[in-house]
Each structure stands twice: as structure tokens, then as C-alpha cells.
Write a protein that holds these residues in place. Structure first.
Motif, mmCIF file in Angstrom:
data_model
loop_
_atom_site.group_PDB
_atom_site.id
_atom_site.type_symbol
_atom_site.label_atom_id
_atom_site.label_comp_id
_atom_site.label_asym_id
_atom_site.label_seq_id
_atom_site.Cartn_x
_atom_site.Cartn_y
_atom_site.Cartn_z
ATOM 1 N N PHE A 220 30.255 42.630 25.217
ATOM 2 C CA PHE A 220 31.674 42.309 25.332
ATOM 3 C C PHE A 220 32.556 43.532 25.073
ATOM 4 O O PHE A 220 33.571 43.722 25.729
ATOM 5 N N VAL A 221 32.143 44.351 24.104
ATOM 6 C CA VAL A 221 33.008 45.437 23.622
ATOM 7 C C VAL A 221 32.209 46.747 23.665
ATOM 8 O O VAL A 221 31.047 46.796 23.235
ATOM 9 N N ASP A 222 32.831 47.820 24.231
ATOM 10 C CA ASP A 222 32.091 49.084 24.319
ATOM 11 C C ASP A 222 32.412 49.984 23.122
ATOM 12 O O ASP A 222 33.064 49.583 22.147
ATOM 13 N N LYS A 223 31.955 51.187 23.219
ATOM 14 C CA LYS A 223 32.066 52.151 22.124
ATOM 15 C C LYS A 223 33.522 52.399 21.739
ATOM 16 O O LYS A 223 33.851 52.629 20.572
ATOM 17 N N GLN A 224 34.409 52.384 22.751
ATOM 18 C CA GLN A 224 35.819 52.666 22.505
ATOM 19 C C GLN A 224 36.619 51.415 22.116
ATOM 20 O O GLN A 224 37.828 51.471 21.974
ATOM 21 N N GLY A 225 35.935 50.296 21.976
ATOM 22 C CA GLY A 225 36.618 49.050 21.605
ATOM 23 C C GLY A 225 37.227 48.316 22.784
ATOM 24 O O GLY A 225 37.970 47.356 22.605
ATOM 25 N N LYS A 226 36.922 48.747 24.013
ATOM 26 C CA LYS A 226 37.448 48.074 25.201
ATOM 27 C C LYS A 226 36.628 46.809 25.482
ATOM 28 O O LYS A 226 35.418 46.801 25.283
ATOM 29 N N TYR A 227 37.340 45.775 25.966
ATOM 30 C CA TYR A 227 36.677 44.505 26.293
ATOM 31 C C TYR A 227 36.521 44.380 27.808
ATOM 32 O O TYR A 227 37.392 44.771 28.568
ATOM 33 N N MET A 228 35.379 43.842 28.264
ATOM 34 C CA MET A 228 35.169 43.553 29.692
ATOM 35 C C MET A 228 34.611 42.137 29.805
ATOM 36 O O MET A 228 33.738 41.742 29.039
ATOM 37 N N ASP A 229 35.121 41.387 30.768
ATOM 38 C CA ASP A 229 34.626 40.043 31.017
ATOM 39 C C ASP A 229 33.125 40.100 31.298
ATOM 40 O O ASP A 229 32.662 40.931 32.087
ATOM 41 N N PRO A 230 32.316 39.242 30.661
ATOM 42 C CA PRO A 230 30.859 39.318 30.826
ATOM 43 C C PRO A 230 30.406 39.111 32.270
ATOM 44 O O PRO A 230 29.397 39.679 32.683
ATOM 45 N N ILE A 231 31.121 38.290 33.045
ATOM 46 C CA ILE A 231 30.744 38.079 34.451
ATOM 47 C C ILE A 231 30.953 39.372 35.233
ATOM 48 O O ILE A 231 30.101 39.788 36.033
ATOM 49 N N GLU A 232 32.088 40.008 35.005
ATOM 50 C CA GLU A 232 32.370 41.265 35.690
ATOM 51 C C GLU A 232 31.354 42.339 35.277
ATOM 52 O O GLU A 232 30.866 43.106 36.106
ATOM 53 N N PHE A 233 31.014 42.380 33.968
ATOM 54 C CA PHE A 233 30.028 43.358 33.487
ATOM 55 C C PHE A 233 28.675 43.129 34.160
ATOM 56 O O PHE A 233 28.009 44.070 34.609
ATOM 57 N N SER A 234 28.268 41.854 34.259
ATOM 58 C CA SER A 234 26.973 41.528 34.867
ATOM 59 C C SER A 234 26.934 41.933 36.335
ATOM 60 O O SER A 234 25.933 42.459 36.833
ATOM 61 N N LYS A 235 28.043 41.669 37.061
ATOM 62 C CA LYS A 235 28.097 42.051 38.479
ATOM 63 C C LYS A 235 27.960 43.553 38.653
ATOM 64 O O LYS A 235 27.207 44.033 39.513
ATOM 65 N N ARG A 236 28.700 44.326 37.832
ATOM 66 C CA ARG A 236 28.641 45.795 37.934
ATOM 67 C C ARG A 236 27.252 46.313 37.583
ATOM 68 O O ARG A 236 26.703 47.193 38.249
ATOM 69 N N LEU A 237 26.670 45.730 36.532
ATOM 70 C CA LEU A 237 25.360 46.176 36.077
ATOM 71 C C LEU A 237 24.299 45.910 37.140
ATOM 72 O O LEU A 237 23.508 46.799 37.488
ATOM 73 N N ALA A 238 24.269 44.668 37.675
ATOM 74 C CA ALA A 238 23.259 44.314 38.677
ATOM 75 C C ALA A 238 23.453 45.115 39.959
ATOM 76 O O ALA A 238 22.483 45.471 40.642
ATOM 77 N N SER A 239 24.708 45.394 40.313
ATOM 78 C CA SER A 239 24.992 46.154 41.534
ATOM 79 C C SER A 239 24.491 47.594 41.423
ATOM 80 O O SER A 239 23.955 48.152 42.391
ATOM 81 N N ASP A 240 24.647 48.214 40.241
ATOM 82 C CA ASP A 240 24.249 49.616 40.070
ATOM 83 C C ASP A 240 22.763 49.779 39.740
ATOM 84 O O ASP A 240 22.189 50.855 39.933
ATOM 85 N N SER A 241 22.118 48.710 39.237
ATOM 86 C CA SER A 241 20.731 48.822 38.774
ATOM 87 C C SER A 241 19.745 48.801 39.946
ATOM 88 O O SER A 241 19.921 48.040 40.903
ATOM 89 N N LYS A 242 18.687 49.593 39.825
ATOM 90 C CA LYS A 242 17.608 49.615 40.821
ATOM 91 C C LYS A 242 16.465 48.709 40.400
ATOM 92 O O LYS A 242 15.453 48.631 41.108
#
Length: 748
Positions: A220-242
Motif C-alpha cells: 500500500f505504501v512505498d519507501k517515501q510514504g506514497k500510497y497506491m491503490d492495490p488494484i493499480e499496483f497489481s496491474k502495473r506489476l503484472a504488466s512489467d513482470s516477465k
């Protein structure tokens, strides 16, 4: 599937028995609106009858964005103020922070009420024996089976990357849980990706080894304290992952991840509903914690993308995004094309055979071409003749329908009858441009109906009424110079007129006119025949109307004479029954009743005591008070009247007046003790004027009263007469027109 259907049916049956309860329910979310996990749970709770049957309130704590130490204190102050006048019956708590908040502040804000929770990871450190009103489902991710799944599917796995923020409350708990399970698996290399920036994670997964796998827990929260919606994070992660990304929650599905043994927000909500209904029946439950339901779900598209053999999947899994073979997917399209191809092939064979036959006969056809052309011309001529005949038949059928419709029509009065005749004639006489229906009433002309003329045009025209008395029944007149009908705006020129008399042997009632405004147009023979037909119909209708009126007038005259006979033992009875008719008519008109209805009241009111002809003469003429038996005999005159007047619908009003004019508005009258407006209005009116006239008139047993004394008795009562006996609306009319009634009675 059957289990879920059973749950739905059970839920609705239980809810059906509790519609009468008015419950206040608070749904408290740890996170914000738009977070799919809690949105799924909230939507399910609302959809299943909370929305329609209970008063529900939804609050979002938004603790993914606000996790300061004093945030809960501010929330407590806010909720205490907001809900100080609201008493809740139950609270649904979603995820850890909502439960944590309620444990600390819940009883102070909302009182000691049942709290049903779900999505709780940090449940092992809570002593629920001290929280007797807390019941719920913990959110215990099946780490063991998810790790086993990854191990079974990838025997040559080099690295397992576990992505977890280790910063949020959920992330910290999940890391503790997975560390306990990892020790029992022999992975070559395990790497935790945590406390990194979002961008660095996405860049990193682009370059990891293909013999690797990713297990996404929460970030949910990165090193800098920024929040990202988990659905959006999952989409970005799966899209970039091989490599495939495994997940433990179903809200990650359809974002490009492969799946895993997942927790479902809806299943958590279903369990909450079960606990809720059990609490409502039992008030208290033995168990406080319930096991969450989890199942294996995989994305078929992602399985194909990474060429994963289905034999490595567990036996009890579900697939989403199932693919179909080309034939299955386009089965109907393929079958349709095959059928079309077969039809076209057969059609080609058929056309080829026909072509061969055609060639054999082409010479014969050429020789007969001239004969066919000649026949074609004859057929065209015949077709034109048939079309003309068809059109004539259509016109005839339409005209016949008009005549049939007219012949079965009922008419309430003469004007309605003449308007209908005029309308039918206008339809059957297309050459007529204008027209009208004129009735002669003494020295004036009454315009009943008109077409294309204005009232001003007809009123300005000087009709010679005398000419209509001497003309034939249907008379057509042509003018050397056109007749001109004009008003202030326009004028109409008439070249030919058809006059249809409205008459009987006894009387000329008026004339129906149809005008042609074109110099070269004439009335057709068919129109003239229709005019004569309708002239006869009008003659017969008016003759029957006259005969009916003669019969009706004779019956009324005879009945009035009977009424006079019935009243002949009292003084001034002829004038009495006449006054009753006129006074009743006056009251009815002032009450804005229908004009025809008022006229019938005037005619039939004098018959109100006609039944007295059957009452003993000695009773009628007795000057002393009547005995009880004599009074009962006297009261029977209303029933005798009904016997005389029953059986004829024309005398329905007379029947009602004679039978019911001694009924009282308060139900104390006779013969039936009718109450209020159950008494026909005509009888109510006659009841009032009969009492008024009786009080004003001198009788053998009483002197006559003045108008003022009579009104005082009617409106205040005298022990025998009471205002409760009469309809208040009729009394109001009597009072408002007191002076006119006084003068009218004097004149009569």
C-alpha cells in the motif's frame, strides 16, 4: 453453487420474518471508498436487504492515508458528535483498524452493542473472552498452500520474490505469518521486496530471471510514504513482470496475475450475514471467531501465457477467463456458413439444369412473344378495370360500415342524434365542402352543428325559414350567382346546396344543409340516395320521440291526477303537489344538478304521496293524533307508491322520490332507515320541500306558519322536526336562497 443458492434462499426467508423490525446498522470501514476489498464487502451487505429493510449508515476511516497517532482520537470526537442522537443496534466492522478503533472507543461512542467484524489479521493477540459482544471472521491467508502451489508448479524455480510493504499493519502481520511457513519449504532463494519506491519495484521486475516467481501480498505504501491503490499496483506489476505473479486475495484477479488460493471479500460478507442472523435469533453465540473460506482460482489467459501445465494445479480449482476452441467459439457461424454453402451449391445445380431446359424452349418462347405481348396489354386493361371495381367496393364497404355503426348507436337526446347524422352524411358525401344543422325554435334559429362555417357566418346570413316548410324532404338548389356567407375575417361562396328537412307529419324541426363551393362539382346520385335514407331515419326517430313523449306525458298526467286524488282529503292539495314540484326543481337547479335531471324532479315530485290512495280514508281525514297502528298504516303509503311506479325505467326518479322521501339523513326515517347519501338525492330534496310546504300550509290539525317560523323549525328543530333529518348541502342551498323561496312559494 448449490451452497450459495441455499444461503441466498435462507437469507431471504429469515429476512422475510423480520420486516417489521426497524434496525439501525453502522458499517465501519477501516479504509476508504474505492478500495475494492472493502467495497465488495460493503456492497454485499447493502445489497442483501440492509438497503431496503434496515436503516444503514456507512463510514470510512481512511487509515491507509491517515495513520497518525492521534487520528483515532479525532475520529472518536467526530463520531460522538455525529451520532449522539442515533442509537445503533449492530455494527459491521471491516478490517483491522476498524476493530481496533471499536475495541478502544466503541462502547463509549455507541454503547454495549453487538459488533460483527471481518478481514482481521491481527486476531491472535486479542482476548475475545473479554469482548463478549464481538463476533467475526479472521483474515488468515493460507500461506502454506500458496507456497506449496508455487513449489509444485515450478520444480526448477531459482528465486521466489515476495512483495510486501512491511509498513502497513496488514503488511507487518503478513510477513510474520509467511516467515513461519517458509521454513518448511526448500526454496533455492527467497527475496523480500519491501520498503522500496513503487517505480523501483516496477523497474526491478522487468529484469528478473525467467525461472522465478512473484508472490504479491500487500504494497500500500512505498519507501517515501506514497500510497497506491492495490488494484493499480497489481496491474502495473503484472504488466512489467516477465514471470507469473501469485496472489492471496480475489480482488487482485483480472489484473494480469495468475491467481492462487485466495480470500474473497464476498465470502467474508456472507459469513458476517450468517453471524448477524444467528445473533438476531439467539442474542448471544458460543463462538466468537470463525474460519474464513478460501479457494484456488486461476486466470486461464495467464496460465496459457506462461505455458503452465494444468496437471500441476490442485484438483479443486476454478478458472476465470476461460478460452474456447476456434470451432466452439465460432460454432454457429461455421454451421451457418456450411448451410449457406450447401444451399448455394444446390442452387447452382438447379440453375444449371434449368438453363439446359431453357435452351430447349427458347425458340418456342420467341415465337410466342408477340402473342404474350398482346395478352399482356389485355391483362393491363383488365387490371385497371379490376382496380376500379376494387376501389368502388372498398368505398361501398366503408359506407356500409358507417350505416351499420349508425343503426346500432344509442342517442341520449335530439341534438346528439342530429350531430351523429350530420357526421355520417359528411363522410358519405365527399363532394360537400360545408354544411350545418339548423333547428327552428319559435322566432330564432339554433345552430346545432356546422362544418367549415363560423357561427358569425351563419348568424349573418338571412335564412328564409318559410321556404323550408314548403320544400320536399330532400331538395337540391343551384344558384346563378353564388350565395355568400361572410364574417369579419373571411367569406365562403356557395354554388349548390342540398337541403334535407328534419320533420315529422306534425312538425318541421329544422333543416340539414350541405353546400358545394366549386362551380363545376355536383352532388352524386349516391349522395342523394344517402340523403333520402337519412331523411327517413330522422323522420322515424322524431316520430318515435313524439309518440314516446305523448305516452310519457299521458302517464305523468294520469299519475298527477292520482296524486291529487290521494291528497284530496287535505286542503289545497292540488296546489300542494304543484308547489312541491316547483320548489324541488328550484333547489335542484341551485345545486347545479343536470338540467334533464332537474326537469324530471319537477315532473315527478308531485307523485311523492301517490300511495295514499291505498290508505284508509278515515286515517287521512282524522283530525286527532293517530294511534300507533294508524300511524304504521299511514307509513305504508311509501311502499304502495313504489308498487305503482316500479317496473319502468322512465319512472326511476319518481320511484325513488315516492319510496324514500320520508327517509332521514340521520337514519331515523322510514320505510328502510337509510342513512346519509344512501338516500337518492332526488328524495332528499323532496323531503326538505315537503316539510317546508307542510309547515307553510294550513291543515286540519294545525295552522299555517310564516316563512320565517318555518325556516326556524327546519334549521333549529321543534321536537318533531330536526336539522339532522336533512342533507346539510340542501339546507345550505335553502338558507342561501331563502328570500327567493319565500317569494316563489307566495307566487305559487
Amino acid at each position: 453453487m448449490f451452497k450459495r443458492i441455499f444461503f441466498f434462499i435462507s437469507f431471504f426467508l429469515i429476512m422475510g420474518f423480520s420486516f417489521s423490525e426497524d434496525l439501525n446498522i453502522l458499517i465501519l470501514n477501516s479504509y476508504h471508498s474505492g478500495y475494492k476489498w472493502s467495497d465488495d464487502i460493503t456492497k454485499f451487505l447493502v445489497d442483501y436487504n440492509l438497503k431496503n429493510d434496515y436503516n444503514y449508515f456507512i463510514e470510512y476511516m481512511d487509515t491507509k492515508h491517515h495513520y497518525e497517532d492521534d487520528f483515532f482520537v479525532h475520529l472518536k470526537e467526530f463520531f460522538s458528535e455525529k451520532y449522539k442522537n442515533t442509537k445503533f443496534d449492530y455494527i459491521f466492522s471491516i478490517d483491522d483498524n476498524a476493530l481496533k478503533f471499536l475495541r478502544v472507543f466503541g462502547e463509549d461512542i455507541f454503547g454495549n452493542i453487538p459488533i460483527i467484524f471481518c478481514g482481521v489479521n491481527n486476531y491472535k493477540n486479542i482476548d475475545f473472552s473479554e469482548l463478549k459482544n464481538y463476533y467475526g471472521i479472521f483474515e488468515d491467508i493460507d500461506m502454506k498452500n500458496n507456497l506449496k502451489l508455487i513449489k509444485d508448479m515450478y520444480s526448477n524455480l531459482n528465486s521466489l520474490y515476495i512483495i510486501n510493504d512491511n509498513k502497513s499493519a496488514t503488511g507487518i502481520i503478513l510477513k510474520e505469518e509467511i516467515l513461519k511457513e517458509i521454513e518448511s519449504f526448500d526454496f533455492k532463494e527467497i527475496n523480500f521486496i519491501e520498503n522500496e519506491n513503487f517505480k523501483d519495484i516496477f523497474d526491478f521486475v522487468k529484469s528478473i530471471d525467467k525461472n522465478s516467481a512473484i508472490f504479491l501480498m500487500v504494497y500500500f505504501v512505498d519507501k517515501q510514504g506514497k500510497y497506491m491503490d492495490p488494484i493499480e499496483f497489481s496491474k502495473r506489476l503484472a504488466s512489467d513482470s516477465k514471470v507469473p505473479v501469485f496472489v492471496p486475495w480475489d480482488f487482485y484477479l483480472n489484473t494480469g496475475v495468475i491467481g492462487g488460493k485466495v480470500l474473497s471479500g464476498q465470502s467474508q460478507a456472507e459469513e458476517m450475514i450468517k453471524i448477524f442472523e444467528n445473533l438476531r435469533r439467539q442474542k448471544e453465540l458460543k463462538e466468537h471467531l470463525y474460519q474464513p473460506h478460501q479457494k484456488f482460482i486461476f486466470d486461464n489467459y495467464i496460465l496459457n501465457k506462461f505455458n503452465i501445465n494444468r496437471k500441476y494445479l490442485p484438483s479443486n480449482y476454478e478458472l476465470i477467463n476461460k478460452s474456447e476452441s476456434f470451432f466452439i467459439k465460432y460454432k454457429y457461424f461455421i454451421i451457418l456458413n456450411l448451410i449457406i454453402f450447401l444451399i448455394l451449391f444446390l442452387l447452382i445445380l438447379y440453375l444449371r439444369s434449368r438453363l439446359l431446359i431453357k435452351k430447349k424452349y427458347i425458340k418456342k418462347l420467341k415465337k410466342q412473344e408477340e402473342k404474350l405481348n398482346a395478352s399482356y396489354e389485355e391483362l393491363e386493361a383488365l387490371n385497371e378495370t379490376l382496380e376500379e371495381s376494387y376501389n368502388e367496393n372498398e368505398t361501398l364497404l366503408n359506407n356500409l360500415k358507417v350505416l351499420i355503426d349508425f343503426s346500432i348507436h344509442n342517442f341520449s337526446n335530439l341534438d346528439t342524434f342530429l350531430k351523429e347524422v350530420f357526421t355520417k352524411m359528411k363522410f358519405l358525401m365527399p363532394e360537400a365542402d360545408n354544411g350545418g344543422v339548423l333547428l327552428f325554435e319559435e322566432d330564432k334559429i339554433n345552430i346545432v352543428e356546422k362544418s367549415n362555417y363560423t357561427d358569425e357566418m351563419l348568424e349573418n346570413f338571412d335564412f328564409n325559414v318559410e321556404q323550408f316548410y314548403n320544400m320536399s324532404k330532400v331538395f337540391i338548389k343551384e344558384y346563378d350567382k353564388p350565395l355568400i356567407f361572410s364574417d369579419s375575417k373571411d367569406e365562403i361562396r356557395v354554388y349548390k346546396t342540398m337541403n334535407i328537412s328534419i320533420r315529422t307529419e306534425k312538425k318541421l324541426y329544422g333543416v340539414m344543409i350541405f353546400d358545394i363551393c366549386s362551380e363545376n362539382m355536383n352532388f352524386s346520385n349516391e349522395s342523394i340516395r344517402f340523403a333520402r335514407y337519412f331523411n327517413k331515419i330522422m323522420f322515424n326517430y322524431l316520430t318515435i320521440m313524439e309518440k314516446n313523449k305523448e305516452i310519457f306525458d299521458s302517464y305523468v298526467d294520469f299519475s298527477n291526477k292520482l296524486a291529487i286524488i290521494a291528497e284530496s282529503y287535505d286542503q289545497d292539495m292540488a296546489n300542494h303537489i304543484y308547489r312541491i314540484g316547483e320548489l324541488a326543481y328550484f333547489i335542484a337547479k341551485k345545486m347545479d344538478l343536470n338540467s334533464d335531471f332537474c326537469e324530471k324532479i319537477k315532473i315527478f315530485a308531485p307523485l311523492h304521496d301517490i300511495g295514499k290512495i291505498f290508505v284508509d280514508k278515515n286515517i287521512l281525514t282524522k283530525k286527532e293524533s293517530l294511534t300507533t297502528d294508524e300511524w304504521e298504516d299511514m307509513k305504508k303509503h311509501t311502499l304502495y307508491s313504489s308498487y305503482l311506479l316500479s317496473g319502468n325505467s322512465n319512472f326511476k326518479i319518481a320511484y325513488n322520490i315516492a319510496l324514500y322521501h320520508h327517509e332521514k339523513f340521520d337514519g331515523t326515517g322510514y320505510p328502510s332507515g337509510l342513512l346519509g347519501n344512501d338516500i337518492p338525492i332526488e328524495a332528499q330534496i323532496v323531503s326538505v320541500v315537503d316539510v317546508y310546504d307542510a309547515l307553510r300550509s294550513k291543515r286540519s290539525y294545525k295552522s299555517d306558519f310564516s316563512h320565517e317560523k318555518t325556516m326556524e323549525i327546519i334549521f333549529k328543530g321543534d321536537g318533531r322536526t330536526s336539522p339532522n333529518h336533512f342533507n346539510p348541502e340542501i339546507l345550505k342551498t335553502l338558507k342561501e336562497n331563502s328570500d327567493e323561496i319565500k317569494q316563489l312559494w307566495f307566487d305559487l
